[in-house]
Motif scaffolding. Structure first.
Motif, PDB file in Angstrom:
ATOM      1  N   ALA A 101     -73.056   7.631 -16.526  1.00  0.00           N
ATOM      2  CA  ALA A 101     -72.122   8.746 -16.670  1.00  0.00           C
ATOM      3  C   ALA A 101     -72.853  10.081 -16.610  1.00  0.00           C
ATOM      4  CB  ALA A 101     -71.358   8.613 -17.980  1.00  0.00           C
ATOM      5  N   VAL A 102     -73.988  10.145 -17.318  1.00  0.00           N
ATOM      6  CA  VAL A 102     -74.756  11.395 -17.321  1.00  0.00           C
ATOM      7  C   VAL A 102     -75.228  11.727 -15.908  1.00  0.00           C
ATOM      8  CG1 VAL A 102     -76.923  12.442 -18.091  1.00  0.00           C
ATOM      9  CG2 VAL A 102     -75.480  11.218 -19.715  1.00  0.00           C
ATOM     10  N   THR A 103     -75.670  10.696 -15.207  1.00  0.00           N
ATOM     11  CA  THR A 103     -76.188  10.926 -13.867  1.00  0.00           C
ATOM     12  C   THR A 103     -75.098  11.468 -12.934  1.00  0.00           C
ATOM     13  OG1 THR A 103     -77.683   9.091 -14.244  1.00  0.00           O
ATOM     14  CG2 THR A 103     -77.427   9.843 -11.965  1.00  0.00           C
ATOM     15  N   ILE A 104     -73.942  10.834 -13.016  1.00  0.00           N
ATOM     16  CA  ILE A 104     -72.835  11.298 -12.168  1.00  0.00           C
ATOM     17  C   ILE A 104     -72.482  12.736 -12.522  1.00  0.00           C
ATOM     18  CG2 ILE A 104     -70.377  10.971 -11.689  1.00  0.00           C
ATOM     19  CD1 ILE A 104     -70.845   7.993 -11.951  1.00  0.00           C
ATOM     20  N   ASN A 105     -72.480  12.965 -13.817  1.00  0.00           N
ATOM     21  CA  ASN A 105     -72.169  14.283 -14.322  1.00  0.00           C
ATOM     22  C   ASN A 105     -73.141  15.332 -13.780  1.00  0.00           C
ATOM     23  OD1 ASN A 105     -70.745  15.995 -15.840  1.00  0.00           O
ATOM     24  ND2 ASN A 105     -71.287  15.131 -17.808  1.00  0.00           N
ATOM     25  N   TRP A 106     -74.397  14.930 -13.716  1.00  0.00           N
ATOM     26  CA  TRP A 106     -75.432  15.832 -13.238  1.00  0.00           C
ATOM     27  C   TRP A 106     -75.269  16.085 -11.738  1.00  0.00           C
ATOM     28  CZ3 TRP A 106     -79.229  14.259  -9.679  1.00  0.00           C
ATOM     29  CH2 TRP A 106     -80.252  15.194  -9.446  1.00  0.00           C
ATOM     30  N   MET A 107     -74.841  15.037 -11.038  1.00  0.00           N
ATOM     31  CA  MET A 107     -74.756  15.122  -9.582  1.00  0.00           C
ATOM     32  C   MET A 107     -73.625  16.024  -9.115  1.00  0.00           C
ATOM     33  SD  MET A 107     -75.607  11.210  -8.609  1.00  0.00           S
ATOM     34  CE  MET A 107     -74.332  11.097  -7.397  1.00  0.00           C
ATOM     35  N   ILE A 108     -72.519  15.983  -9.819  1.00  0.00           N
ATOM     36  CA  ILE A 108     -71.313  16.604  -9.266  1.00  0.00           C
ATOM     37  C   ILE A 108     -71.505  18.062  -8.828  1.00  0.00           C
ATOM     38  CG2 ILE A 108     -68.953  17.338  -9.832  1.00  0.00           C
ATOM     39  CD1 ILE A 108     -68.645  14.628 -11.218  1.00  0.00           C
ATOM     40  N   GLN A 158     -69.182  19.938 -17.429  1.00  0.00           N
ATOM     41  CA  GLN A 158     -70.151  18.862 -17.633  1.00  0.00           C
ATOM     42  C   GLN A 158     -70.210  18.457 -19.100  1.00  0.00           C
ATOM     43  OE1 GLN A 158     -73.969  20.149 -16.393  1.00  0.00           O
ATOM     44  NE2 GLN A 158     -73.850  19.099 -14.424  1.00  0.00           N
ATOM     45  N   GLY A 159     -70.307  19.462 -19.938  1.00  0.00           N
ATOM     46  CA  GLY A 159     -70.418  19.200 -21.368  1.00  0.00           C
ATOM     47  C   GLY A 159     -69.208  18.446 -21.888  1.00  0.00           C
ATOM     48  N   ILE A 160     -68.031  18.888 -21.448  1.00  0.00           N
ATOM     49  CA  ILE A 160     -66.816  18.227 -21.936  1.00  0.00           C
ATOM     50  C   ILE A 160     -66.798  16.773 -21.494  1.00  0.00           C
ATOM     51  CG2 ILE A 160     -64.312  18.205 -21.840  1.00  0.00           C
ATOM     52  CD1 ILE A 160     -64.458  21.222 -21.295  1.00  0.00           C
ATOM     53  N   VAL A 192     -67.038  11.021 -22.549  1.00  0.00           N
ATOM     54  CA  VAL A 192     -67.656   9.718 -22.276  1.00  0.00           C
ATOM     55  C   VAL A 192     -68.252   9.137 -23.552  1.00  0.00           C
ATOM     56  CG1 VAL A 192     -69.627   8.626 -21.168  1.00  0.00           C
ATOM     57  CG2 VAL A 192     -68.094  10.064 -19.836  1.00  0.00           C
ATOM     58  N   VAL A 193     -68.986   9.951 -24.277  1.00  0.00           N
ATOM     59  CA  VAL A 193     -69.591   9.459 -25.513  1.00  0.00           C
ATOM     60  C   VAL A 193     -68.497   9.012 -26.486  1.00  0.00           C
ATOM     61  CG1 VAL A 193     -70.914  10.128 -27.534  1.00  0.00           C
ATOM     62  CG2 VAL A 193     -71.695  10.783 -25.267  1.00  0.00           C
TER      63      VAL A 193
END
Ligand SMILES: Nc1ncnc2c1ncn2[C@@H]1O[C@H](COP(=O)(O)OP(=O)(O)OP(=O)(O)O)[C@@H](O)[C@H]1O
Ligand code: SF4
Ligand SMILES: [Mg+2]
Lengths: 331, 317
Positions: A19-26, A294-296, A301-302
């Motif tokens: 999830a973090v990775t996807i979040n970073w990629m977008i 991203q933060g939201i 997700v968490v």
């Protein structure tokens, strides 16, 4: 037991990383210069501030550095609790903004989920007993589950809020008040909370009631119930067993439904302009505030992962079969 | 004599009409008698068994009476049946493997059932353990969940549980069908043991397996399409069957003592549908001896002491 939990935790950790990775990629792989488009959408008029912000974001995005370094520094920031600085509310850190909204979202979500689940299950079990109730609750339940969260929210805002004028339809509390621990403020909070809560509660209720009703009817036909009845066991005992057995798939159902419910909550907040994460998502989208977005998403997700884990644990505690399988024999 | 069933008729209500699953069944059971109940699949064995303890929602009592130990059994009245269930009439169901609530420890489930039936679990605790040991189970099974037991173990738990209140009549429906040969034998022997010790007074033992029933039953009743074809002492049913259906059923057996399946293949044709059953003898379409008179239903007559047969060729003339 611990092996089982360990395996589960591993899966959750993996999900988190993905999830973090996807979040970073977008934002990085979206077409165009994220910083430029972000700042041009953000209503920044002061040229000097714009200059400072551009420098800041160029640096945190680290667009000149190789991708893997960008990725690692993103993780590093994450562990420091640093999710960047918002464009919309520059120079406020994203984490602070989110933490301000989270209580509102939780105050909607947790009671709506828990209460609708409990009430829905009892309602459904009750409906399974009587033809009259069954014939009224079932259609009503189907209508409710088929209702989009947003639509019901709008309907409630319109009928109870605007037409009847009983409840306010926007905000988390009256803007005339300053937040504080006084009764006036608290009651304003409650009044503003009620409609969004109610619309979420009502939509979720139907699904649980129908699920429970169907499960109970199925359980009452099951061999163990037939056997107990043949031995003259009173209806009470058979129903109690059926209810307990029917609960298990409902707990699993809760885990499955969680995503839908949370999405529903975010939409409901938007309808009621409730100051939770949902409204924040909308605002940050409108302002191209990628850091906030991203933060939201990370928070959501968490949250979902934690909730799923809790449901997993509860399930294991309630269903003897999983417990037995995990301890490998009698316990 | 403990059980009298007189001209019992029980039908299933369906959308397409009544299924005449039990259509005028008459028989008696002596104290201590184990009666084997055999017949092709669908002939109404389970329906008869269920009729004696609890009609399910589709079943309808159409006629006839049941008497147990001199008292009428109100089988059509669900509430009036409750006091008799478990205490007087009990059941080991065809689905015994799945008859235990999966999320309760077995001991707790038994306690809850006993309490619900007005029996103090503590009064039965020792007896329960003794009987579990009798069928070869550790008392430890009481602390387990059904999922932790093998099929045969669950079967035996249900056997003990069903007979714990010493019922007058026990209906054991296909208790051995799902078991391997040696377990079949031991389960059947335990049931005989239960009868010998007086845990149950008399028993209806439903099975497809004629050779097994021959070993444990005192009498055998053969059903065909909702009717009784023949009832008599196990020996004479097997060695000198009167009814043509029984004769064919037995000759279709590879040999007594073997347990391979599909033993009914030998009889050509299929039983009539029970939705709209034919008049007269129901075996007529398949009976090599059928003649004009068979268009009338043959009465069940006693051709020898304790031996009853419903066939115009064997008794009706
Ligand atoms: N719920 C039901 N609704 C309608 N018909 C039924 C129902 N249950 C059973 N029947 C019919 O009643 C007849 C007798 O069924 P029953 O279960 O008593 O047979 P059985 O002799 O026990 O067969 P098996 O040896 O296969 O267990 C069959 O023809 C069956 O089709
Ligand atoms: S009554 Fe007739 S048809 Fe029926 S079994 Fe006897 S001979 Fe056959
Ligand atoms: Mg059957």
């Amino acid at each position: 037991m611990w092996r089982y939990m360990g395996r589960k935790l591993f899966v959750y950790a993996l999900t988190f990383v993905v999830a973090v990775t996807i979040n970073w990629m977008i934002p990085r792989f979206m077409p165009g210069d994220p910083v430029r488009s972000m700042l041009s959408r953000g209503s920044v008029s002061d040229p000097e501030a714009l200059e400072r912000m551009t420098a800041y974001y160029n640096e945190v995005f680290g667009l000149d550095a190789p991708l893997h370094e960008q990725y690692l520094s993103f993780w590093a920031g994450l562990f420091r609790g640093d999710l960047g600085i918002s464009v919309m509310f520059y120079p406020e850190p994203v984490v602070d903004i989110i933490l301000r909204a989270v209580p509102y979202t939780l105050a909607l979500l947790v009671p709506a989920i828990v209460l609708s689940w409990i009430v829905g299950n009892h309602f459904g079990a009750f409906a399974a007993r009587s033809k009259v109730l069954d014939n009224t609750i079932l259609p009503a339940g189907y209508v409710l589950t088929a209702t989009p969260y947003m639509w019901l929210a709008l309907l409630m805002a319109w009928s109870l809020g605007i037409v009847a004028g009983v409840f306010p339809t926007a905000g988390g509390y009256s803007f005339a008040l300053t937040p504080g621990a006084n009764w006036e403020f608290v009651s304003s909070l409650i009044v503003h909370w009620f409609l969004p809560f109610l619309s979420m509660f009502v939509v979720a209720l139907g699904g649980w009631a129908i699920g429970m009703r169907n499960m109970i009817i199925y359980e009452l036909e099951d061999d163990y119930a037939t056997y107990l009845r043949a031995l003259g066991a009173p209806r009470r005992l058979v129903r109690r067993y059926a209810f307990r057995n029917a609960m298990l798939p409902q707990i699993t159902g809760l885990a499955v439904q969680l995503g839908t419910i949370i999405t529903g909550a975010l939409l409901t907040e938007i309808v009621f302009n409730y100051p939770g994460l949902g409204t924040l998502v909308l605002d940050s989208l409108n302002n191209r505030d990628f850091f906030l977005l991203q933060g939201i998403f990370l928070f959501v997700v968490v949250g979902v992962l934690i909730a799923n884990f809790v449901i997993d644990v509860v399930y294991v505690l309630i269903d003897p079969r999983t417990r037995v399988q995990m301890t490998g024999g009698s316990s | 004599m403990s059980l009298h069933v007189n001209d019992l008729k029980v039908h299933y209500r369906t959308l397409r009409g009544d299924v005449h699953a039990i259509d005028g069944v008459t028989f008696s059971l002596e104290d201590g008698e184990i009666m084997g109940l055999v017949g092709e699949s669908g002939c109404g064995k389970s329906t008869l068994g269920k009729s004696l303890i609890r009609l399910d929602s589709q079943m309808r009592h159409v006629g006839g009476t049941v008497e147990l130990d001199g008292r009428g059994v109100p089988i059509a009245d669900d509430d009036a049946m409750v006091p008799l269930r478990y205490h007087e009439v009990s059941l080991i169901p065809q689905y015994a493997m799945s008859a235990l609530n999966p999320i309760r420890r077995i001991g707790r489930m038994i306690d809850e059932l006993l309490r619900a039936r007005g029996v103090r679990p503590a009064d039965k605790a020792d007896e329960l353990r003794r009987r579990l040991e009798l069928v070869g189970l550790e008392p430890d099974v009481l602390r387990r969940f059904p999922i932790e037991l093998s099929g045969g173990m669950k079967q035996r738990v249900v056997m003990v549980l069903s007979t714990l209140l010493d019922p007058s009549l026990l209906i054991a429906d296909e208790v051995t069908s799902a078991l391997d040969v040696s377990t079949q034998r031991s389960v059947a022997e335990s049931l005989v043991e239960f009868r010998d010790r007086g845990y149950v007074r008399s028993m209806v033992f439903v099975t497809h397996d004629v050779s097994l029933v021959y070993q444990i039953a005192d009498t055998i009743m053969v059903m065909y399409a909702g009717h009784v074809a023949e009832k008599g002492p196990a020996d004479s049913i097997v060695s000198e069957p009167r009814h043509p259906y029984t004769q064919m059923l037995l000759s279709a057996l590879p040999e007594v003592g073997s347990t391979s399946g599909e033993r009914l293949q030998g009889i050509p044709g299929t039983p009539p549908g029970l939705l709209d059953p034919p008049t007269g003898c129901r075996f007529r379409a398949r009976c090599p001896m059928a003649f004009d008179k068979c268009a009338e239903r043959p009465p069940l007559v006693e051709t020898a002491p304790g031996h009853w047969s419903a066939c115009w060729k064997t008794g009706g003339e």
